[in-house]
Design a protein around this motif. Structure first.
Motif, PDB file in Angstrom:
ATOM      1  N   CYS A 138      15.349 -15.013  45.976  1.00 50.66           N
ATOM      2  CA  CYS A 138      15.488 -13.560  45.862  1.00 50.66           C
ATOM      3  C   CYS A 138      16.959 -13.174  45.715  1.00 50.66           C
ATOM      4  N   PHE A 139      17.804 -13.694  46.596  1.00 49.10           N
ATOM      5  CA  PHE A 139      19.228 -13.375  46.511  1.00 49.10           C
ATOM      6  C   PHE A 139      19.838 -13.877  45.208  1.00 49.10           C
ATOM      7  N   ALA A 140      19.417 -15.054  44.753  1.00 51.02           N
ATOM      8  CA  ALA A 140      19.930 -15.594  43.490  1.00 51.02           C
ATOM      9  C   ALA A 140      19.538 -14.690  42.330  1.00 51.02           C
ATOM     10  N   VAL A 187      18.774 -11.433  42.442  1.00 49.28           N
ATOM     11  CA  VAL A 187      19.502 -10.166  42.537  1.00 49.28           C
ATOM     12  C   VAL A 187      20.924 -10.336  42.028  1.00 49.28           C
ATOM     13  N   HIS A 188      21.558 -11.431  42.410  1.00 46.35           N
ATOM     14  CA  HIS A 188      22.932 -11.675  41.981  1.00 46.35           C
ATOM     15  C   HIS A 188      22.993 -11.894  40.468  1.00 46.35           C
ATOM     16  N   ALA A 189      22.059 -12.654  39.922  1.00 48.06           N
ATOM     17  CA  ALA A 189      22.030 -12.885  38.476  1.00 48.06           C
ATOM     18  C   ALA A 189      21.833 -11.576  37.729  1.00 48.06           C
ATOM     19  N   HIS A 190      20.969 -10.721  38.258  1.00 49.84           N
ATOM     20  CA  HIS A 190      20.753  -9.414  37.630  1.00 49.84           C
ATOM     21  C   HIS A 190      22.037  -8.587  37.658  1.00 49.84           C
ATOM     22  N   ALA A 191      22.722  -8.574  38.790  1.00 51.20           N
ATOM     23  CA  ALA A 191      23.977  -7.816  38.890  1.00 51.20           C
ATOM     24  C   ALA A 191      25.006  -8.332  37.891  1.00 51.20           C
ATOM     25  N   LEU A 192      25.086  -9.654  37.744  1.00 52.10           N
ATOM     26  CA  LEU A 192      26.028 -10.226  36.777  1.00 52.10           C
ATOM     27  C   LEU A 192      25.637  -9.863  35.355  1.00 52.10           C
ATOM     28  N   SER A 193      24.327  -9.814  35.076  1.00 53.03           N
ATOM     29  CA  SER A 193      23.875  -9.467  33.722  1.00 53.03           C
ATOM     30  C   SER A 193      24.217  -8.022  33.370  1.00 53.03           C
ATOM     31  N   LEU A 194      24.423  -7.193  34.388  1.00 51.63           N
ATOM     32  CA  LEU A 194      24.806  -5.800  34.157  1.00 51.63           C
ATOM     33  C   LEU A 194      26.313  -5.637  33.992  1.00 51.63           C
ATOM     34  N   VAL A 237      20.687 -23.527  39.971  1.00 50.73           N
ATOM     35  CA  VAL A 237      20.728 -24.253  41.243  1.00 50.73           C
ATOM     36  C   VAL A 237      21.868 -23.726  42.107  1.00 50.73           C
ATOM     37  N   LEU A 238      23.028 -23.502  41.503  1.00 53.59           N
ATOM     38  CA  LEU A 238      24.175 -22.980  42.244  1.00 53.59           C
ATOM     39  C   LEU A 238      23.869 -21.597  42.810  1.00 53.59           C
ATOM     40  N   ALA A 239      23.233 -20.744  42.018  1.00 54.15           N
ATOM     41  CA  ALA A 239      22.863 -19.405  42.501  1.00 54.15           C
ATOM     42  C   ALA A 239      21.877 -19.507  43.656  1.00 54.15           C
ATOM     43  N   HIS A 240      20.920 -20.420  43.567  1.00 53.70           N
ATOM     44  CA  HIS A 240      19.948 -20.612  44.646  1.00 53.70           C
ATOM     45  C   HIS A 240      20.656 -21.054  45.931  1.00 53.70           C
ATOM     46  N   GLU A 241      21.570 -22.005  45.804  1.00 50.56           N
ATOM     47  CA  GLU A 241      22.290 -22.490  46.989  1.00 50.56           C
ATOM     48  C   GLU A 241      23.155 -21.390  47.598  1.00 50.56           C
TER      49      GLU A 241
END
Length: 121
Positions: A91-93, A95-102, A56-60
């Motif tokens: 979409c932005f959430a 992309v950001h989650a993917h970047a953090l997973s890397l 939810v935080l990533a979505h916001e």
């Protein structure tokens, strides 16, 4: 109802606040799961609720990024409540989650916006 929420810090300059009832929700999930399955189930329930909160935080923050980009690019923002606004935030959430997973900090590099706009059209 800012009086019922507490600040838990800042992420990229934006204050993050949590409503006090969130802690009641976490406690209720932990107690309910713990009563059925013991301590391990209670921990699993708390981890699940915290994972949902992170989504939810990533979505916001996706909404925040979309708003910031519309200002920086000088384009009209997509109105709140519009389906495309929600999809863009997701979409932005993602992309950001993917970047953090890397293992990156999730920040955009110079040229990322230009690259995305060039790919769009």
């Amino acid at each position: 109802m800012m009086g019922w929420s507490i600040s838990v810090g800042r992420i990229f300059g934006t204050e993050v606040r949590i409503h006090l009832t969130f802690f009641l929700l976490v406690a209720w999930f932990a107690a309910s799961a713990g009563a059925r399955g013991g301590q391990s189930a209670a921990v699993d329930a708390v981890v699940f609720i915290l994972a949902v909160f992170a989504c939810v935080l990533a979505h916001e923050f996706g909404h925040h990024i979309a708003d910031e980009l519309s200002v920086q690019l000088g384009v009209k923002a997509i109105p709140n409540g519009d389906k495309n606004n929600e999809l863009l935030a997701d979409c932005f959430a993602g992309v950001h989650a993917h970047a953090l997973s890397l293992g990156t900090d999730g920040r955009l590099d110079p040229g990322d916006i230009d690259e995305a706009l060039a790919a769009y059209g």
